[in-house]
Write a protein that holds these residues in place. Structure first.
Motif, PDB file in Angstrom:
ATOM      1  N   SER A   1       0.760  -0.920  -0.077  1.00 53.43           N
ATOM      2  CA  SER A   1      -0.049  -0.338   0.383  1.00 53.43           C
ATOM      3  C   SER A   1       0.852   1.399  -0.071  1.00 53.43           C
ATOM      4  O   SER A   1       0.771   2.401  -0.533  1.00 53.43           O
ATOM      5  CB  SER A   1      -0.822  -0.491   1.069  1.00 53.43           C
ATOM      6  OG  SER A   1      -2.082  -1.267   1.012  1.00 53.43           O
TER       7      SER A   1
ATOM      8  N   LEU B   1      -5.669   3.382   6.647  1.00 53.32           N
ATOM      9  CA  LEU B   1      -4.605   2.164   5.497  1.00 53.32           C
ATOM     10  C   LEU B   1      -3.393   2.549   6.844  1.00 53.32           C
ATOM     11  O   LEU B   1      -2.868   1.121   6.682  1.00 53.32           O
ATOM     12  CB  LEU B   1      -4.928   2.421   4.518  1.00 53.32           C
ATOM     13  CG  LEU B   1      -6.213   1.864   3.730  1.00 53.32           C
ATOM     14  CD1 LEU B   1      -5.708   1.974   2.776  1.00 53.32           C
ATOM     15  CD2 LEU B   1      -6.673  -0.037   4.188  1.00 53.32           C
TER      16      LEU B   1
ATOM     17  N   LYS C   1      -1.743  -0.986   7.067  1.00 50.07           N
ATOM     18  CA  LYS C   1      -2.082  -1.733   6.012  1.00 50.07           C
ATOM     19  C   LYS C   1      -0.299  -1.289   5.347  1.00 50.07           C
ATOM     20  O   LYS C   1      -0.534  -2.166   4.171  1.00 50.07           O
ATOM     21  CB  LYS C   1      -3.413  -2.100   5.213  1.00 50.07           C
ATOM     22  CG  LYS C   1      -4.680  -2.237   6.236  1.00 50.07           C
ATOM     23  CD  LYS C   1      -4.112  -3.884   6.681  1.00 50.07           C
ATOM     24  CE  LYS C   1      -5.215  -4.501   7.572  1.00 50.07           C
ATOM     25  NZ  LYS C   1      -4.851  -5.562   7.848  1.00 50.07           N
TER      26      LYS C   1
ATOM     27  N   GLU D   1      -1.339  -5.122  -2.508  1.00 48.46           N
ATOM     28  CA  GLU D   1      -2.153  -4.321  -2.459  1.00 48.46           C
ATOM     29  C   GLU D   1      -3.111  -5.866  -3.005  1.00 48.46           C
ATOM     30  O   GLU D   1      -4.606  -5.857  -2.966  1.00 48.46           O
ATOM     31  CB  GLU D   1      -2.634  -3.796  -4.006  1.00 48.46           C
ATOM     32  CG  GLU D   1      -3.409  -3.661  -4.438  1.00 48.46           C
ATOM     33  CD  GLU D   1      -4.101  -4.542  -5.399  1.00 48.46           C
ATOM     34  OE1 GLU D   1      -5.264  -5.241  -5.677  1.00 48.46           O
ATOM     35  OE2 GLU D   1      -2.617  -5.309  -6.634  1.00 48.46           O
TER      36      GLU D   1
ATOM     37  N   LEU E   1      -5.299  -7.396   0.281  1.00 49.87           N
ATOM     38  CA  LEU E   1      -6.261  -6.671   1.004  1.00 49.87           C
ATOM     39  C   LEU E   1      -7.710  -6.723   0.971  1.00 49.87           C
ATOM     40  O   LEU E   1      -7.772  -7.467  -0.587  1.00 49.87           O
ATOM     41  CB  LEU E   1      -6.120  -4.513   0.352  1.00 49.87           C
ATOM     42  CG  LEU E   1      -4.749  -3.592   1.053  1.00 49.87           C
ATOM     43  CD1 LEU E   1      -5.056  -2.981  -0.007  1.00 49.87           C
ATOM     44  CD2 LEU E   1      -4.947  -4.031   2.314  1.00 49.87           C
ATOM     45  N   SER E   2      -8.340  -6.266   1.360  1.00 47.81           N
ATOM     46  CA  SER E   2      -9.769  -6.677   1.219  1.00 47.81           C
ATOM     47  C   SER E   2     -11.158  -5.339   0.229  1.00 47.81           C
ATOM     48  O   SER E   2      -9.752  -5.290  -0.492  1.00 47.81           O
ATOM     49  CB  SER E   2     -10.715  -6.852   2.650  1.00 47.81           C
ATOM     50  OG  SER E   2     -10.970  -4.797   2.694  1.00 47.81           O
TER      51      SER E   2
ATOM     52  N   GLN F   1     -10.566  -2.070   1.948  1.00 45.94           N
ATOM     53  CA  GLN F   1      -9.528  -1.794   2.058  1.00 45.94           C
ATOM     54  C   GLN F   1      -9.094  -1.456   0.513  1.00 45.94           C
ATOM     55  O   GLN F   1      -8.107  -0.046   0.747  1.00 45.94           O
ATOM     56  CB  GLN F   1      -8.492  -2.713   2.893  1.00 45.94           C
ATOM     57  CG  GLN F   1      -9.073  -2.865   4.549  1.00 45.94           C
ATOM     58  CD  GLN F   1      -8.163  -3.963   4.532  1.00 45.94           C
ATOM     59  OE1 GLN F   1      -7.642  -5.088   3.634  1.00 45.94           O
ATOM     60  NE2 GLN F   1      -8.768  -3.908   6.297  1.00 45.94           N
ATOM     61  N   ARG F   2      -9.216  -2.072  -0.543  1.00 49.42           N
ATOM     62  CA  ARG F   2      -8.904  -1.604  -1.820  1.00 49.42           C
ATOM     63  C   ARG F   2      -8.976  -0.088  -2.032  1.00 49.42           C
ATOM     64  O   ARG F   2      -8.469   0.539  -2.800  1.00 49.42           O
ATOM     65  CB  ARG F   2      -9.149  -2.515  -2.878  1.00 49.42           C
ATOM     66  CG  ARG F   2      -7.988  -4.210  -2.724  1.00 49.42           C
ATOM     67  CD  ARG F   2      -8.540  -5.225  -3.704  1.00 49.42           C
ATOM     68  NE  ARG F   2      -7.701  -5.008  -4.704  1.00 49.42           N
ATOM     69  CZ  ARG F   2      -7.883  -4.880  -6.158  1.00 49.42           C
ATOM     70  NH1 ARG F   2      -8.982  -4.076  -5.728  1.00 49.42           N
ATOM     71  NH2 ARG F   2      -7.628  -4.259  -7.720  1.00 49.42           N
TER      72      ARG F   2
ATOM     73  N   ARG G   1     -10.630   2.169  -0.576  1.00 46.23           N
ATOM     74  CA  ARG G   1      -9.616   3.296   0.248  1.00 46.23           C
ATOM     75  C   ARG G   1      -8.090   3.521  -0.078  1.00 46.23           C
ATOM     76  O   ARG G   1      -8.053   4.480  -0.534  1.00 46.23           O
ATOM     77  CB  ARG G   1      -9.732   2.419   2.029  1.00 46.23           C
ATOM     78  CG  ARG G   1     -11.318   3.002   2.775  1.00 46.23           C
ATOM     79  CD  ARG G   1     -11.102   2.893   3.499  1.00 46.23           C
ATOM     80  NE  ARG G   1     -11.040   1.022   3.938  1.00 46.23           N
ATOM     81  CZ  ARG G   1     -10.822   0.968   5.169  1.00 46.23           C
ATOM     82  NH1 ARG G   1     -10.349   1.478   5.690  1.00 46.23           N
ATOM     83  NH2 ARG G   1     -10.897   0.026   5.249  1.00 46.23           N
TER      84      ARG G   1
ATOM     85  N   ALA H   1     -18.222  -2.240   4.990  1.00 46.80           N
ATOM     86  CA  ALA H   1     -17.521  -1.041   4.197  1.00 46.80           C
ATOM     87  C   ALA H   1     -17.798  -0.295   4.041  1.00 46.80           C
ATOM     88  O   ALA H   1     -17.238   1.001   3.655  1.00 46.80           O
ATOM     89  CB  ALA H   1     -16.990  -2.525   2.620  1.00 46.80           C
TER      90      ALA H   1
ATOM     91  N   ASN I   1     -17.329   2.709   5.922  1.00 47.41           N
ATOM     92  CA  ASN I   1     -17.225   2.806   6.685  1.00 47.41           C
ATOM     93  C   ASN I   1     -16.270   4.070   6.002  1.00 47.41           C
ATOM     94  O   ASN I   1     -15.147   4.958   5.570  1.00 47.41           O
ATOM     95  CB  ASN I   1     -15.817   1.757   6.523  1.00 47.41           C
ATOM     96  CG  ASN I   1     -14.015   1.983   7.472  1.00 47.41           C
ATOM     97  OD1 ASN I   1     -13.111   2.523   6.449  1.00 47.41           O
ATOM     98  ND2 ASN I   1     -13.911   1.751   8.556  1.00 47.41           N
TER      99      ASN I   1
END
Length: 303
Positions: free
Chosen positions: A97, A124, A127, A132, A135-136, A139-140, A142, A169, A172
């Protein structure tokens, strides 16, 4: 130096592909610091409109001004002032990341430290050293937004940033979008999620068949619709016959689970239900932006 004025001015833009009019005379302005949403069903012309504004496509006619300048032909002076997150995000393979952000930032001459600061904004930081691909989905997304912000642009374009995310998500990511606007950024985004547009956007434009059908603050559009309120009571609490004779009741539906009373005077109807001791577990549903959307674009499903 540009004169004070809107961050974005879109004037009668049009774009056709053969006989298909993807964008058919779209006009609107976006103020500096505003959170502006483009809403519409599949094929309404949202993404094409956004790509024209971003300078990725040339309109057949009409004009766009971003911070006082035209984005087409490709305008290098505007690129550092815009951040773009597309529907499909692509990352450099095997980079963490932190490395992704540093790479994007380097394209604009941003220091490695400044680029990594965006990780904190999108939540993040923990992370930073995760690749990458590990990541969930949330998260990707974001990280994709962080990459669009790596050079600290004035205007951020987001094309369906919460698509395919689970409810947790999505919510968030709402916090991330609020934090971006709190930094003084102008945000233009498309979405299919009407609930989040109603919560996040200062104004929205509902687009269908390449045209703006309505535009304004979500609450104003809902009030303008002047839709009936629905009072929903548990099935068996009152009969359909009694419900139909309640003061203010206009239409009554029994769906087997609930008795739904449509009314233009919810206060009167609720008072009458209270006198019948029938308000246990009752719900009151007022109109929402989704009702406005369906009223303007229809209920038929579109591929």
């Amino acid at each position: 130096m540009r004169a004070d004025g809107p961050a974005i001015v879109v004037s009668d833009i049009r774009k056709s592909y053969g006989d298909l009019r993807a964008v058919d005379g779209v006009s609107f302005t976006v103020a500096e610091g505003e959170f502006f949403g483009l809403l519409g069903p599949n094929g309404a012309g949202k993404s094409t409109t956004l790509e024209i504004i971003e300078g990725l496509r040339k309109p057949d006619s009409g004009s766009v001004r971003i911070l006082g300048e035209s984005p087409w032909p490709r305008n290098p002076a505007l690129l550092p002032k815009m951040g773009v997150q597309l529907q499909a995000s692509s990352f450099f393979e095997r980079l963490t990341s932190k490395e992704q952000l540093q790479t994007f930032g380097s394209l604009y001459g941003v220091s490695r430290a400044a680029a990594v600061d965006m990780l904190e904004l999108v939540g993040l930081t923990d992370k930073a050293d995760v690749q990458e691909n590990n990541l969930s989905g949330g998260q990707r997304q974001r990280l994709s937004i962080a990459c669009a912000l790596a050079h600290d642009p004035e205007i951020v374009f987001l094309d369906e940033p919460t698509a395919a995310l689970d409810p947790q998500a999505r919510r968030n990511l709402w916090d991330v979008l609020r934090a971006i606007q709190a930094r003084g950024k102008t945000i233009v985004y498309t979405t299919h999620h009407l609930d989040e547009a109603e919560i996040l956007c200062d104004r929205v434009a509902v687009v269908d068949k390449g045209r703006v059908m309505a535009m304004g603050a979500p609450a104003w559009l809902v009030r303008k619709l002047d839709a009936q309120t629905q009072v929903i009571v548990e099935h068996g609490t009152v009969t359909v016959e009694i419900a139909r004779n309640l003061p203010g009741a206009d239409k009554v539906i029994d769906d087997g689970v609930s008795v739904i009373i449509a009314t233009n005077d919810a206060g009167l109807t609720i008072k009458a239900l209270g006198e019948l001791d029938a308000l246990n577990k009752a719900q009151v549903r007022t109109a929402t932006l989704e009702d406005v959307f369906l009223h303007l674009t229809g209920r038929a499903y579109r591929e």
